[in-house]
Scaffold this active site. Structure first.
Site, PDB file in Angstrom:
ATOM      1  CG  HIS A  33       8.117   3.753  17.083  1.00 27.63           C
ATOM      2  ND1 HIS A  33       8.107   5.122  17.141  1.00 27.63           N
ATOM      3  CD2 HIS A  33       9.400   3.367  16.889  1.00 27.63           C
ATOM      4  CE1 HIS A  33       9.351   5.562  16.990  1.00 27.63           C
ATOM      5  NE2 HIS A  33      10.153   4.521  16.842  1.00 27.63           N
TER       6      HIS A  33
ATOM      7  CG  ASN B 288       2.183   5.033  18.695  1.00 33.05           C
ATOM      8  OD1 ASN B 288       1.674   5.587  17.727  1.00 33.05           O
ATOM      9  ND2 ASN B 288       3.480   5.115  18.948  1.00 33.05           N
TER      10      ASN B 288
HETATM   11  C1  GRF Z   1       3.955   4.899  10.127  1.00 29.73           C
HETATM   12  O1  GRF Z   1       5.177   4.477   9.635  1.00 29.73           O
HETATM   13  C2  GRF Z   1       3.885   4.694  11.625  1.00 29.73           C
HETATM   14  O2  GRF Z   1       4.735   3.709  12.108  1.00 29.73           O
HETATM   15  C3  GRF Z   1       4.329   6.014  12.175  1.00 29.73           C
HETATM   16  O3  GRF Z   1       3.873   6.977  11.252  1.00 29.73           O
HETATM   17  C4  GRF Z   1       3.755   6.389   9.956  1.00 29.73           C
HETATM   18  C5  GRF Z   1       2.394   6.739   9.431  1.00 29.73           C
HETATM   19  O4  GRF Z   1       2.248   6.414   8.067  1.00 29.73           O
HETATM   20  N1  GRF Z   1       3.877   6.178  13.536  1.00 29.73           N
HETATM   21  P1  GRF Z   1       0.812   6.510   7.396  1.00 29.73           P
HETATM   22  O5  GRF Z   1       0.313   7.942   7.551  1.00 29.73           O
HETATM   23  O6  GRF Z   1      -0.092   5.543   8.063  1.00 29.73           O
HETATM   24  O7  GRF Z   1       1.010   6.166   5.951  1.00 29.73           O
END
Ligand code: GRF
Length: 190
Positions: A105, A103
């Site tokens: 974050h 994942n």
């Molecule tokens: C990212 O900032 C990630 O860290 C979080 O959700 C966001 C997803 O952004 N888990 P995207 O859909 O990839 O533009």
């Protein structure tokens, strides 16, 4: 060189999924064989359509069903990548792909992790606390969300005139740089 298969779980705009798809194209090491999404209308669905990648739409409880796990397993993913997927991952999935779920974050975990801490909420909290730095954490997923072993963290400054939007943009740049490279690093060890 072996061609790895990646399954991406995403439910947002999909900019990380797009960065990973681009990296696949240039590296030739992997391909995204399936995108799993729980949000009808999410931007990532358009990206998948443009790239000819199948999308598996799921609902609450779908991941408890053996047919859903089998549908993912059919793609024989080297890694299952969570890129903006907000629901809790059940033990059915962590058991099916032990040590293979990763994942991203948008904070320096364990700070600003846990329930309710996603997207803009994270950046708003970081700015409210007058932090001088934030960053990203790429980590393995276990049954406790945001608590799996950390693989990589990258930092960036938080400036006194940052808004959640400006900080989010800086964090996204870190994500798009480090997420594909971290996946590459992990695949080299598989
Ligand atoms: C990212 O900032 C990630 O860290 C979080 O959700 C966001 C997803 O952004 N888990 P995207 O859909 O990839 O533009």
């Amino acid at each position: 060189m072996r061609m790895h298969s990646l399954v991406i779980f995403a439910s947002g705009a999909g900019s990380n999924a797009a960065a990973i798809i681009d990296w696949c194209r240039t590296s030739g090491m992997a391909r995204v064989s399936l995108i799993v999404c729980n949000k009808p209308g999410a931007g990532v669905i358009d990206i998948a359509a443009r790239e000819g990648i199948p999308v598996l739409m799921i609902e609450k409880g779908s991941l408890q069903q053996p047919e859903t796990i089998d549908a993912i397993r059919a793609h024989q993913p080297s890694l299952v990548i969570l890129a903006g997927y907000l629901w809790k991952i059940p033990a059915t999935l962590t058991d099916a792909f032990p040590g293979r779920i990763v994942n991203i974050h948008p904070s320096l975990l364990p700070a600003y992790g846990g329930k309710g801490m996603y997207g803009g909420n994270v950046h708003t909290a970081v700015i409210a606390a007058r932090e001088h730095e934030s960053g990203i954490t790429i980590h393995y997923v276990n049954e406790h969300y945001d608590e799996g072993d950390i693989i990589v963290q990258a930092r960036c400054p938080v400036t006194s005139n940052d808004t959640p939007a400006t900080l989010a943009a800086r964090i996204h740049r870190l994500e798009h740089f480090f997420f594909p490279r971290t996946i590459e690093f992990l695949l080299m060890g598989l």
